[in-house]
Design a protein around this motif. Sequence first.
Motif, short mmCIF file in Angstrom:
data_model
loop_
_atom_site.label_atom_id
_atom_site.label_comp_id
_atom_site.label_asym_id
_atom_site.label_seq_id
_atom_site.Cartn_x
_atom_site.Cartn_y
_atom_site.Cartn_z
N PRO A 1 4.59 15.22 1.56
CA PRO A 1 4.79 14.27 2.66
C PRO A 1 6.26 13.93 2.80
O PRO A 1 7.01 14.01 1.82
CB PRO A 1 3.98 13.04 2.21
N PRO A 2 6.70 13.57 4.00
CA PRO A 2 8.11 13.20 4.18
C PRO A 2 8.49 12.04 3.28
O PRO A 2 7.68 11.15 3.00
CB PRO A 2 8.17 12.78 5.67
N ALA A 3 9.73 12.06 2.80
CA ALA A 3 10.21 10.97 1.94
C ALA A 3 10.20 9.67 2.72
O ALA A 3 10.57 9.63 3.89
CB ALA A 3 11.62 11.29 1.44
N ILE A 4 9.75 8.61 2.08
CA ILE A 4 9.73 7.32 2.76
C ILE A 4 11.07 6.61 2.58
O ILE A 4 11.79 6.84 1.60
CB ILE A 4 8.58 6.41 2.26
N ASP A 5 11.41 5.78 3.54
CA ASP A 5 12.66 5.02 3.48
C ASP A 5 12.40 3.73 2.72
O ASP A 5 11.88 2.75 3.27
CB ASP A 5 13.15 4.73 4.90
N LEU A 6 12.75 3.73 1.44
CA LEU A 6 12.48 2.57 0.59
C LEU A 6 13.25 1.33 1.02
O LEU A 6 12.88 0.21 0.67
CB LEU A 6 12.80 2.92 -0.86
N GLU A 7 14.31 1.52 1.80
CA GLU A 7 15.09 0.38 2.28
C GLU A 7 14.35 -0.39 3.38
O GLU A 7 14.66 -1.55 3.63
CB GLU A 7 16.44 0.86 2.82
N LYS A 8 13.41 0.27 4.04
CA LYS A 8 12.70 -0.36 5.16
C LYS A 8 11.29 -0.82 4.79
O LYS A 8 10.56 -1.31 5.63
CB LYS A 8 12.64 0.60 6.34
N ILE A 9 10.91 -0.60 3.54
CA ILE A 9 9.59 -1.05 3.09
C ILE A 9 9.81 -2.14 2.05
O ILE A 9 10.22 -1.88 0.92
CB ILE A 9 8.78 0.13 2.50
N LYS A 10 9.54 -3.37 2.45
CA LYS A 10 9.88 -4.53 1.64
C LYS A 10 8.65 -5.14 0.97
O LYS A 10 7.67 -5.46 1.64
CB LYS A 10 10.56 -5.59 2.50
N SER A 11 8.72 -5.28 -0.35
CA SER A 11 7.63 -5.91 -1.09
C SER A 11 8.22 -6.80 -2.17
O SER A 11 9.30 -6.52 -2.71
CB SER A 11 6.74 -4.84 -1.73
N ASP A 12 7.51 -7.89 -2.48
CA ASP A 12 7.99 -8.76 -3.56
C ASP A 12 7.43 -8.32 -4.91
O ASP A 12 7.64 -8.97 -5.93
CB ASP A 12 7.60 -10.22 -3.27
N LYS A 13 6.72 -7.18 -4.90
CA LYS A 13 6.13 -6.66 -6.15
C LYS A 13 6.98 -5.53 -6.69
O LYS A 13 7.51 -4.72 -5.92
CB LYS A 13 4.70 -6.19 -5.89
N LYS A 14 7.09 -5.45 -8.02
CA LYS A 14 7.89 -4.41 -8.65
C LYS A 14 7.23 -3.90 -9.92
O LYS A 14 6.54 -4.66 -10.62
CB LYS A 14 9.29 -4.94 -9.00
N ILE A 15 7.46 -2.64 -10.21
CA ILE A 15 6.98 -2.06 -11.47
C ILE A 15 7.92 -2.52 -12.59
O ILE A 15 9.14 -2.38 -12.49
CB ILE A 15 6.97 -0.51 -11.39
N LEU B 1 0.83 -1.21 0.00
CA LEU B 1 0.00 0.00 0.00
C LEU B 1 0.86 1.26 0.00
O LEU B 1 0.63 2.20 -0.77
CB LEU B 1 -0.93 0.00 1.22
N LEU B 2 1.88 1.28 0.85
CA LEU B 2 2.73 2.47 0.95
C LEU B 2 3.54 2.68 -0.31
O LEU B 2 3.71 3.83 -0.77
CB LEU B 2 3.67 2.35 2.16
N LEU B 3 4.06 1.61 -0.90
CA LEU B 3 4.83 1.74 -2.13
C LEU B 3 3.95 2.17 -3.29
O LEU B 3 4.36 3.00 -4.12
CB LEU B 3 5.54 0.43 -2.45
N ALA B 4 2.75 1.62 -3.37
CA ALA B 4 1.82 2.03 -4.43
C ALA B 4 1.54 3.53 -4.32
O ALA B 4 1.58 4.26 -5.33
CB ALA B 4 0.51 1.24 -4.31
N THR B 5 1.28 4.00 -3.11
CA THR B 5 0.98 5.42 -2.90
C THR B 5 2.17 6.29 -3.29
O THR B 5 2.02 7.33 -3.95
CB THR B 5 0.62 5.67 -1.42
N HIS B 6 3.37 5.87 -2.88
CA HIS B 6 4.58 6.62 -3.18
C HIS B 6 4.80 6.75 -4.69
O HIS B 6 5.01 7.86 -5.21
CB HIS B 6 5.79 5.93 -2.55
N TYR B 7 4.74 5.64 -5.40
CA TYR B 7 5.03 5.68 -6.83
C TYR B 7 3.90 6.33 -7.64
O TYR B 7 4.16 6.99 -8.66
CB TYR B 7 5.34 4.28 -7.35
N ILE B 8 2.68 6.17 -7.19
CA ILE B 8 1.56 6.86 -7.86
C ILE B 8 1.73 8.37 -7.72
O ILE B 8 1.55 9.14 -8.67
CB ILE B 8 0.21 6.40 -7.28
N ASN B 9 2.11 8.80 -6.52
CA ASN B 9 2.32 10.23 -6.28
C ASN B 9 3.46 10.76 -7.17
O ASN B 9 3.34 11.82 -7.78
CB ASN B 9 2.64 10.46 -4.81
#
Length: 398
Positions: free
Chosen positions: A352-366, A147-155
């Motif tokens: 919004p503050p930048a998210i730490d992509l190193e701490k948000i782990k997903s097996d999904k990728k664009i 959810l967080l990664l989707a929001t980040h990349y959509i933004n």
Amino acid sequence: MAEEKKEIDYTLANPDTLTKYKTAAEISNTVLSAIVGLVKEGATVLSLCEEGDKLLEEETSKVFKGKKDIKKGVSFPTTISPDEIITPLTPNPEDTTTPEWALKAGQVVKIQLGAHIDGFAAVVGSTVVVPASEGAEAEITGEVADLLLATHYINQAFLRLILPPSLHPGAEEGKVVKPPTQTKINSILSSIAKTYGCSLVENTTTYQFERNEIEGKKKIILAPSEGTKGEGHPEIGDVWGVEVAVALGDSGKLKPSEYKPTLHRNTGVTFHLTRDTSRKVFNEVRTKFGSFPFSSRHLSDQKAAKFGILEATRHNVLRQYEILVEKEGKMTSKDFSVVAITKKGLSIISAPPAIDLEKIKSDKKITDEEILKLLEMPIGAPKKANKKKKKAGASADE
């Protein structure tokens, strides 16, 4: 003969305009950071909203001191919306039916707030996860990470899609390039959401900002429902409030909740209210908040407010923000940024503050090449190549 008063230029052509936007943004971002730091298990939605509003008032009082002609204050009250609640939530303790909404570890919480200086508003919104313990920064995995990664990349993609064609890298002088249609914008952003098992929230609207107005005439609607459409497109000289709302799953459709709306705004509609109390309440709204949204708990006479808001809403003098929700327990997220479109590219006013992509782990990728290329695009104006014609016979090294 009296000297004619010079009309003030409130567009971005006046450097003071951007200065006021950025001053408001510094306040909004500072307060957002403070509230994020207070998000913990047991904290209540009301307590966080009250603290945020207090900080917004305190911080705006510190700037532009002595300038009585410059109004300043809250452009969007602090709102805290947990899990399935997508509408900005700002409870009124006078409403006895309002739940306590004490936060729980692992909940996904959306925060939104804003300040304004001289009517130039900087609203900001972010999504955070309630930590399991105070100060904890554990890795985020699973559906929450998706959810967080989707929001980040959509933004990030959305910010690039609103760049006018003349600001795109490689744009050639004199070449007419059409901006992406709203259908194209929706297609790209929906594709990103789908990659992460998410969907755009229906009818999420991004508006052009103007002085004393955060819902201007031009708008872009994401995941529009039938019969709903956007209007206009971003241009150089515009300021936009960019909103992204995402839900887990393939629905993204909302429904009204049973909770009583407490967030309202002046619509600008003229109507003679019949009750004295209604007129008194509306005059307070107009004086204290102008056309910016406000929480009903900020009105001085709560008893009068109850009836005054009812009549004013019935006649569309005030608009209430219905509390809309996804399915119970369904996580949703939202980010909100304000950007100015200048000849130099996008100027991020609040974000919004930048998210730490190193701490948000997903097996999904664009993997879509078009989207990956879009995400790599700089949001500043393209550098113009030096295309001086070489004289015939000149060497390539000259």
